[in-house]
Design an enzyme around this catalytic site. Structure first.
Site, short mmCIF file in Angstrom:
data_model
loop_
_atom_site.label_atom_id
_atom_site.label_comp_id
_atom_site.label_asym_id
_atom_site.label_seq_id
_atom_site.Cartn_x
_atom_site.Cartn_y
_atom_site.Cartn_z
N TYR A 155 24.57 -52.69 -10.41
CA TYR A 155 23.18 -52.24 -10.33
C TYR A 155 22.50 -52.22 -11.69
CZ TYR A 155 24.18 -50.69 -5.57
OH TYR A 155 24.52 -50.64 -4.24
N MET A 208 28.90 -46.45 -5.78
CA MET A 208 29.44 -45.37 -4.95
C MET A 208 30.88 -45.61 -4.51
SD MET A 208 28.03 -43.77 -1.36
CE MET A 208 26.34 -43.55 -1.90
N LYS A 225 42.26 -22.08 -7.03
CA LYS A 225 40.88 -22.19 -6.54
C LYS A 225 40.44 -23.66 -6.51
CE LYS A 225 39.19 -21.36 -11.22
NZ LYS A 225 38.62 -20.38 -12.16
N ARG A 228 30.20 -12.59 -17.06
CA ARG A 228 30.11 -13.11 -15.71
C ARG A 228 30.42 -12.05 -14.66
NH1 ARG A 228 33.81 -18.32 -14.14
NH2 ARG A 228 35.46 -16.75 -14.15
C1 LIG Z 1 39.53 -20.43 -13.23
C2 LIG Z 1 40.04 -19.18 -13.85
C3 LIG Z 1 41.26 -19.15 -14.54
C4 LIG Z 1 42.08 -20.41 -14.84
O1 LIG Z 1 41.52 -21.04 -15.96
P1 LIG Z 1 42.20 -22.35 -16.62
O2 LIG Z 1 41.42 -22.58 -17.85
O3 LIG Z 1 42.05 -23.47 -15.64
O4 LIG Z 1 43.63 -22.02 -16.87
C5 LIG Z 1 41.74 -17.93 -14.99
N1 LIG Z 1 41.03 -16.80 -14.79
C6 LIG Z 1 39.84 -16.78 -14.16
C7 LIG Z 1 39.11 -15.50 -13.99
C8 LIG Z 1 39.31 -17.96 -13.67
O5 LIG Z 1 38.11 -17.95 -13.07
#
Ligand SMILES: *Cc1c(COP(=O)(O)O)cnc(C)c1O
Length: 333
Positions: A228, A277, A5, A103
């Site tokens: 800055y 930036m 992801k 969640r």
């Molecule tokens: C992002 C995620 C993971 C991976 O987590 P890491 O800590 O990066 O290994 C696993 N399971 C779910 C449901 C996630 O949202």
């Protein structure tokens, strides 16, 4: 399940998906439909699992493409069932259980009835069961209890043989704990060479190195402000390297004034003044040999990204996923 992801944690979804497609993976884990589409377009045929909930307008595409969702409500399951019925094909889903993350998923109370209701949908196959760990890198006693609860839940719902896939662990869960009744895990961060539990870091190899170059080298007199707000003023004649990277590239501005360093030719030098930036300034007075055009490592093998995350008072996940598209990704076999 390789979790890819957020652009494979900032590394580039297409390239990472293609690189991992030849491994014997059960799934790629993505956050949403847009990422699922991108993997499809990358020409990778590994099954795709949607880690987050889906909403109604997305479900026809999910069924048509054969992506695998986790279900957290009977309403979702009902709609998937209808869509599968309309196509005349059975559709695989995973049962999401909330064992503490808060969640998504069904809460534990009444899970047997939930399971019975799901099994009543004739076009659905409850192929897997999953849950998520909220504090595997922070709270070992809680995590151990949570893992035992998950095993007990699987047992109560018919045992390991009832679910083809049983999954709970993220990277911290994989590295720090036994597997229990699970036969699938969802590593994210550790795929990218970083352990959420520092004691396992030496098992992993650095993947991403963030680099820039010295674009300008100047000698400033004592008493000269840098960047800055003039939050930094030279206390002596100072050799200042301007480096072509800033918060517009995802390098965290919050490290300004916190003692962050960069690495040039294996040596560390302090960032001075605020990160801007597109540029930052580094005090290279301690070296005679530094030159314009030199490579600057912002994090990587000589400078752990966890150090930058700590100074920015955030987590490594946020730094990696925050590297912006402006930064060219170069891949090495
Ligand atoms: C992002 C995620 C993971 C991976 O987590 P890491 O800590 O990066 O290994 C696993 N399971 C779910 C449901 C996630 O949202």
């Amino acid at each position: 399940m390789a979790v890819v992801k957020a652009g494979a944690y900032g590394h580039g979804l297409d390239e990472i998906a293609r690189a991992l497609a030849t491994e014997d993976l059960a799934f790629f884990g993505v956050a949403n439909v847009r990422e699922a589409r991108q993997i499809r377009h990358a020409g990778v045929s590994t099954r795709i699992y949607l880690l987050g909930p889906t909403w109604s307008a997305e479900r026809a595409e999910i069924v048509a493409c054969g992506w695998t969702p986790c279900v957290s409500s009977i309403e979702e399951a009902r709609e998937f069932n209808q869509l599968a019925a309309a196509r005349g094909t059975r559709f695989k889903v995973h049962l999401a259980v909330d064992t503490g993350m808060g969640r998504g998923g069904f809460v534990e109370d009444g899970l047997s009835a939930t399971m019975a209701a799901l099994e009543g949908f004739e076009w659905l196959e409850i192929e897997g069961i999953g849950s998520h760990l909220p504090s595997a890198d922070e709270d070992e006693p809680f995590t151990r209890r949570q893992m035992a609860r998950f095993d007990a839940i699987i047992h109560d719902l018919g045992g390991s043989s009832r679910f083809r896939w049983r999954h709970l662990s993220n990277s911290a869960g994989i590295l720090g704990y036994p597997n229990g009744a699970c036969n699938l895990a969802r590593p994210g961060l550790m795929l990218y060479g970083i352990s959420p539990l520092p004691k396992f870091q030496q098992l992993l190899r650095n993947v991403m190195t963030l680099k820039s170059r010295i674009t300008l080298l100047r000698d400033l007199p004592a008493g000269h402000g840098v960047s800055y707000g003039r939050a930094f003023v030279t206390s002596r004649p100072t050799r200042v390297a301007t480096v072509g990277i800033g918060y517009g590239d995802g390098y965290p501005r919050q490290v300004s004034g916190q003692g962050a360093e960069v690495c040039i030719a294996g040596r560390r030098f302090p960032i001075i003044g605020r990160v801007t930036m597109d540029q930052m300034m580094v005090d290279v007075s301690a070296s005679e040999s530094v030159a314009e055009g030199d490579e600057v490592e912002l994090f990587g093998p000589h400078l752990p990204v966890s150090e930058i995350a700590d100074l920015a008072q955030t987590i490594v996940w946020e730094i990696l996923t925050g590297i912006t598209p402006r930064v060219m990704r170069c891949y090495h076999e």
